[in-house]
Design a protein around this motif. Structure first.
Motif, PDB file in Angstrom:
ATOM      1  N   VAL A   1     -66.531  87.124 -30.450  1.00  0.00           N
ATOM      2  CA  VAL A   1     -65.514  86.097 -30.162  1.00  0.00           C
ATOM      3  C   VAL A   1     -66.104  85.010 -29.274  1.00  0.00           C
ATOM      4  O   VAL A   1     -65.878  83.803 -29.489  1.00  0.00           O
ATOM      5  CB  VAL A   1     -64.277  86.736 -29.503  1.00  0.00           C
ATOM      6  CG1 VAL A   1     -63.314  85.657 -29.007  1.00  0.00           C
ATOM      7  CG2 VAL A   1     -63.577  87.663 -30.481  1.00  0.00           C
ATOM      8  N   LEU A   2     -66.911  85.424 -28.274  1.00  0.00           N
ATOM      9  CA  LEU A   2     -67.536  84.453 -27.375  1.00  0.00           C
ATOM     10  C   LEU A   2     -68.476  83.531 -28.152  1.00  0.00           C
ATOM     11  O   LEU A   2     -68.509  82.313 -27.909  1.00  0.00           O
ATOM     12  CB  LEU A   2     -68.299  85.197 -26.274  1.00  0.00           C
ATOM     13  CG  LEU A   2     -69.064  84.321 -25.279  1.00  0.00           C
ATOM     14  CD1 LEU A   2     -68.100  83.413 -24.518  1.00  0.00           C
ATOM     15  CD2 LEU A   2     -69.849  85.190 -24.296  1.00  0.00           C
TER      16      LEU A   2
ATOM     17  N   LYS B   1     -66.377  81.043 -30.067  1.00  0.00           N
ATOM     18  CA  LYS B   1     -65.819  80.033 -29.167  1.00  0.00           C
ATOM     19  C   LYS B   1     -66.888  79.039 -28.719  1.00  0.00           C
ATOM     20  O   LYS B   1     -66.634  77.831 -28.618  1.00  0.00           O
ATOM     21  CB  LYS B   1     -65.186  80.716 -27.956  1.00  0.00           C
ATOM     22  CG  LYS B   1     -64.021  81.648 -28.276  1.00  0.00           C
ATOM     23  CD  LYS B   1     -62.823  80.917 -28.849  1.00  0.00           C
ATOM     24  CE  LYS B   1     -61.641  81.852 -29.050  1.00  0.00           C
ATOM     25  NZ  LYS B   1     -60.461  81.159 -29.578  1.00  0.00           N
TER      26      LYS B   1
ATOM     27  N   ARG C   1     -67.507  76.514 -31.307  1.00  0.00           N
ATOM     28  CA  ARG C   1     -66.473  75.467 -31.280  1.00  0.00           C
ATOM     29  C   ARG C   1     -66.738  74.465 -30.167  1.00  0.00           C
ATOM     30  O   ARG C   1     -66.486  73.269 -30.337  1.00  0.00           O
ATOM     31  CB  ARG C   1     -65.103  76.109 -31.106  1.00  0.00           C
ATOM     32  CG  ARG C   1     -64.671  76.957 -32.301  1.00  0.00           C
ATOM     33  CD  ARG C   1     -63.310  77.578 -32.081  1.00  0.00           C
ATOM     34  NE  ARG C   1     -62.912  78.420 -33.221  1.00  0.00           N
ATOM     35  CZ  ARG C   1     -61.793  79.136 -33.271  1.00  0.00           C
ATOM     36  NH1 ARG C   1     -60.949  79.094 -32.230  1.00  0.00           N
ATOM     37  NH2 ARG C   1     -61.526  79.865 -34.340  1.00  0.00           N
ATOM     38  N   VAL C   2     -67.246  74.968 -29.034  1.00  0.00           N
ATOM     39  CA  VAL C   2     -67.594  74.057 -27.934  1.00  0.00           C
ATOM     40  C   VAL C   2     -68.712  73.125 -28.372  1.00  0.00           C
ATOM     41  O   VAL C   2     -68.710  71.926 -28.070  1.00  0.00           O
ATOM     42  CB  VAL C   2     -67.986  74.857 -26.684  1.00  0.00           C
ATOM     43  CG1 VAL C   2     -68.529  73.928 -25.603  1.00  0.00           C
ATOM     44  CG2 VAL C   2     -66.790  75.634 -26.154  1.00  0.00           C
TER      45      VAL C   2
ATOM     46  N   ASN D   1     -65.066  70.823 -29.152  1.00  0.00           N
ATOM     47  CA  ASN D   1     -63.742  71.284 -28.722  1.00  0.00           C
ATOM     48  C   ASN D   1     -63.863  71.911 -27.341  1.00  0.00           C
ATOM     49  O   ASN D   1     -64.220  73.078 -27.194  1.00  0.00           O
ATOM     50  CB  ASN D   1     -63.184  72.298 -29.720  1.00  0.00           C
ATOM     51  CG  ASN D   1     -61.756  72.709 -29.387  1.00  0.00           C
ATOM     52  OD1 ASN D   1     -61.160  72.211 -28.427  1.00  0.00           O
ATOM     53  ND2 ASN D   1     -61.212  73.620 -30.178  1.00  0.00           N
TER      54      ASN D   1
ATOM     55  N   THR E   1     -61.384  75.053 -25.735  1.00  0.00           N
ATOM     56  CA  THR E   1     -61.518  76.441 -26.187  1.00  0.00           C
ATOM     57  C   THR E   1     -61.331  77.401 -25.019  1.00  0.00           C
ATOM     58  O   THR E   1     -61.891  77.198 -23.940  1.00  0.00           O
ATOM     59  CB  THR E   1     -62.891  76.660 -26.821  1.00  0.00           C
ATOM     60  OG1 THR E   1     -63.049  75.748 -27.912  1.00  0.00           O
ATOM     61  CG2 THR E   1     -63.035  78.083 -27.332  1.00  0.00           C
ATOM     62  N   LYS E   2     -60.558  78.463 -25.274  1.00  0.00           N
ATOM     63  CA  LYS E   2     -60.321  79.499 -24.275  1.00  0.00           C
ATOM     64  C   LYS E   2     -60.561  80.868 -24.914  1.00  0.00           C
ATOM     65  O   LYS E   2     -60.443  81.035 -26.130  1.00  0.00           O
ATOM     66  CB  LYS E   2     -58.884  79.428 -23.737  1.00  0.00           C
ATOM     67  CG  LYS E   2     -58.599  78.197 -22.892  1.00  0.00           C
ATOM     68  CD  LYS E   2     -59.290  78.273 -21.541  1.00  0.00           C
ATOM     69  CE  LYS E   2     -58.917  77.084 -20.667  1.00  0.00           C
ATOM     70  NZ  LYS E   2     -59.567  77.157 -19.345  1.00  0.00           N
ATOM     71  N   ILE E   3     -60.894  81.842 -24.072  1.00  0.00           N
ATOM     72  CA  ILE E   3     -61.126  83.213 -24.527  1.00  0.00           C
ATOM     73  C   ILE E   3     -60.111  84.126 -23.859  1.00  0.00           C
ATOM     74  O   ILE E   3     -59.935  84.064 -22.635  1.00  0.00           O
ATOM     75  CB  ILE E   3     -62.562  83.681 -24.187  1.00  0.00           C
ATOM     76  CG1 ILE E   3     -63.582  82.892 -24.999  1.00  0.00           C
ATOM     77  CG2 ILE E   3     -62.717  85.178 -24.460  1.00  0.00           C
ATOM     78  CD1 ILE E   3     -65.003  83.297 -24.705  1.00  0.00           C
TER      79      ILE E   3
ATOM     80  N   ASN F   1     -64.263  80.847 -19.445  1.00  0.00           N
ATOM     81  CA  ASN F   1     -63.089  79.982 -19.250  1.00  0.00           C
ATOM     82  C   ASN F   1     -63.253  79.125 -17.995  1.00  0.00           C
ATOM     83  O   ASN F   1     -62.931  77.922 -18.002  1.00  0.00           O
ATOM     84  CB  ASN F   1     -61.826  80.831 -19.142  1.00  0.00           C
ATOM     85  CG  ASN F   1     -61.489  81.525 -20.456  1.00  0.00           C
ATOM     86  OD1 ASN F   1     -61.895  81.063 -21.525  1.00  0.00           O
ATOM     87  ND2 ASN F   1     -60.760  82.629 -20.371  1.00  0.00           N
TER      88      ASN F   1
END
Length: 598
Positions: free
Chosen positions: A330-331, A334, A337-338, A342, A345-347, A363
């Protein structure tokens, strides 16, 4: 051009490590345990078989000794020999008493043999014979022509163990018997016995072999040196009377031992031992399949247990790996996406304590990045605002300079030199402020502008102050922001010295310390109160020549070079003010941020 190998995923690496460091060792250890167990099982069976062979061998040797002892006892019994001689020499009518006495004497000896004696045969020198119990199927002349006969006759009072003989008893052409012979000595007494022929049953040998320690198709055999089977356990087929020649060849090479061989298409463990008295071999054959039957069952059980344990372990391991790797995956998503831009983006932190900390850190990092970007945008806006404020007071440069040149020309015509000189200084000062060649200027040019400004102010206030210069010559080739020093000098004159009743002194000191440039402008004027310093720092602008106050100078330095550079104000005792400007050493015009950004 070689392409870089695509790196493996962490999960793939962990799966490979899990397989090589856990699964393979489990399989290897299980296989090793099975091999060691199989070797020990075979070795234990072999040792047990060898021990059984030794026991059987000892029993056979004892039985042979009993047969030999019985033969010797009968052959050297003078009473039996005398009775047999008298019976042979008497007439047929007189033989019965001697026959009865002989039977009684032999019966006493036979009772100790538990029915193993089948026949005792006396052969006399003058011909004729006498048989006790069973008659022989072989004639007198046939026996005397046998190979063993000459050896028997040549040695007196010596029992010759003939061994296996087949069909020697009358009415039993296929029966197997054990035969011994002896020639009594003539020195014991005068007798007419040439030799005695003893026949014994093989049943006792077979009873010994029935003590088979391993069930199944394994079998004991007692064989002669020629491979003839004397006796066997009950597992031997009835028609098997000889041992395979190749097997006999191997066991005849040693006194005892064991080996694995394929016999009649079946793998066998063969152990053997030698009966030294008769030169017989006791052979024990065990089918290899029966020997390893227990191993096979344990092998299947261990294989099943290993498979179950491995599957359970892999299932738990894969679950844990998935549990650990999911937050990392997931990290990675994300972060991708950064990279795409973006920044919102949050986790959602989950998993182990480390991955939760990693998610929260991510985060927090994104919040800090957005904060820094916002601060940078605000700084750029403030910088643009400061630059705009610096240019806000500018009017059309050409109009202002042309006007000043006109005033200068009129002063020259009117021969008013002070007005001409003052106008000339103002033209140079204004021309420098209108120069748009970037935000930097040489320190030597900035010093020259200060001198022109000092000339104007001296003319304006009538030489009420004196300026003392202390400039490091090596520093004049450095670059500095335009119009950075003039507002400070103007503040010293207008706020420090103008209201002073006596003439004042302004000290301008410029020096290089490491990679920093220090500019100090101090005056001995009325000074400044501490609370005014705070108010001045909070002021957004001041009525100065450039339209910028000391605070704007400080902000310009901070926007260009950072918070570690700027302006410091100090009140001197008993009177006076000291202002110090600290900026980085800039040796090239290319280091101008305004030029490099264009």
């Amino acid at each position: 051009m070689n392409r870089l190998r695509k790196p493996w995923k962490t999960s793939t690496t962990l799966y490979i490590l899990l397989f090589t460091m856990v699964v393979l060792p489990i399989i290897t250890i299980s296989a090793t345990i099975l091999q060691v167990y199989k070797r020990d099982l075979i070795q234990q069976t072999t040792d047990r078989s060898q021990q059984t062979l030794h026991a059987v061998k000892y029993s056979i040797e004892q039985e042979i000794n009993n047969v030999v002892t019985f033969s010797a006892a009968v052959g050297m019994d003078s009473e039996i020999l005398e009775t047999a001689t008298l019976m042979n020499e008497s007439s047929s009518n007189e033989r019965q008493p001697y026959s009865n006495d002989l039977s009684k004497a032999l019966g006493k000896y036979s009772s100790s043999m538990s029915g193993r004696v089948q026949s005792v045969n006396f052969f006399f020198k003058n011909g004729g014979s006498y048989s006790y119990l069973k008659d022989l199927a072989v004639s007198d002349s046939g026996l005397r022509t046998s190979s063993w006969y000459s050896k028997t006759i040549s040695e007196q009072d010596h029992v010759h163990f003939i061994g296996k003989q087949m069909g020697v008893l009358y009415g039993s052409p296929t029966s197997t018997s054990i035969v011994t012979t002896i020639r009594p000595s003539y020195y014991q007494m005068l007798h007419n016995v040439d030799f005695i022929y003893f026949v014994f049953s093989t049943d006792y040998f077979e009873k010994m072999l029935w003590q088979n320690p391993i069930s199944g198709s394994s079998a004991f055999r007692i064989v002669t040196a020629d491979g003839d089977v004397i006796a066997s356990s009950y597992n031997l087929p009835p028609d098997e009377h000889e041992v395979d020649a190749s097997l006999m060849e191997r066991i005849s090479k040693g006194t005892e031992g064991n080996f694995v061989d394929t016999i009649d298409g079946e793998k066998m463990l063969v152990t053997y031992a030698t009966v030294g008295i008769a030169d017989w071999k006791v052979v024990y054959k065990i089918p290899y399949g029966e020997l390893t039957a227990k191993y096979n069952s344990i092998y299947e059980l261990l294989l099943f247990a290993t498979a179950v344990i491995t599957v359970i372990f892999l299932f738990i391991s894969f679950y844990l790996l998935h549990y650990l790797m999911k937050p990392i995956h997931v990290l990675v998503v994300k972060m991708s996406r950064v990279m795409e831009g973006n920044l919102n983006t949050k986790i959602e932190a989950s998993g182990s304590a480390e991955t939760v900390t990693l998610g929260r850190t991510f985060n927090h990092m994104m919040d800090q990045i957005k904060l820094l970007i916002k601060q940078t945008e605000l700084q750029e806006k403030a910088k643009q605002k400061a630059e705009f404020a610096a240019m806000q007071s500018q009017i059309n440069p050409h109009f202002l300079i042309n006007t000043l040149n006109s005033i200068k020309l009129m002063a020259m015509i009117s021969r008013v030199d002070n007005i001409r000189n003052m106008t000339q200084a103002l033209i140079r000062l204004v021309s420098s402020s209108f120069n748009r060649g970037g935000s930097l200027t040489l320190l030597s040019d900035e010093i020259e502008n200060l001198k022109q400004y000092i000339f104007i102010m001296e003319t304006r206030y009538g030489n009420k102050f004196e300026v003392k210069w202390d400039v490091d010559p090596s520093a004049t080739s450095f670059y500095i922001l335009k119009l950075l020093l003039q507002p400070i000098l103007e503040n010293a004159i207008t706020h420090g010295l103008v209201s002073k009743e006596t003439n004042g002194l302004i000290t301008i000191e410029i020096r290089k310390e490491g990679e920093r440039l220090h500019v100090v402008i101090a005056d001995d004027g009325v000074g400044i109160q501490d609370e005014l310093i705070e108010k001045l720092a909070a002021s957004d602008q001041d009525d100065t020549f450039s339209g910028m106050g000391i605070l704007n100078v400080h902000k310009r330095i901070g926007l260009h070079y950072g918070a570690e550079y700027g302006v410091t104000i100090e009140r001197l005792a008993p009177t006076g003010t000291r202002v110090e400007i600290i900026v980085p050493v800039i040796r090239s015009h290319s280091e101008d941020p305004d030029v490099s950004s264009k």
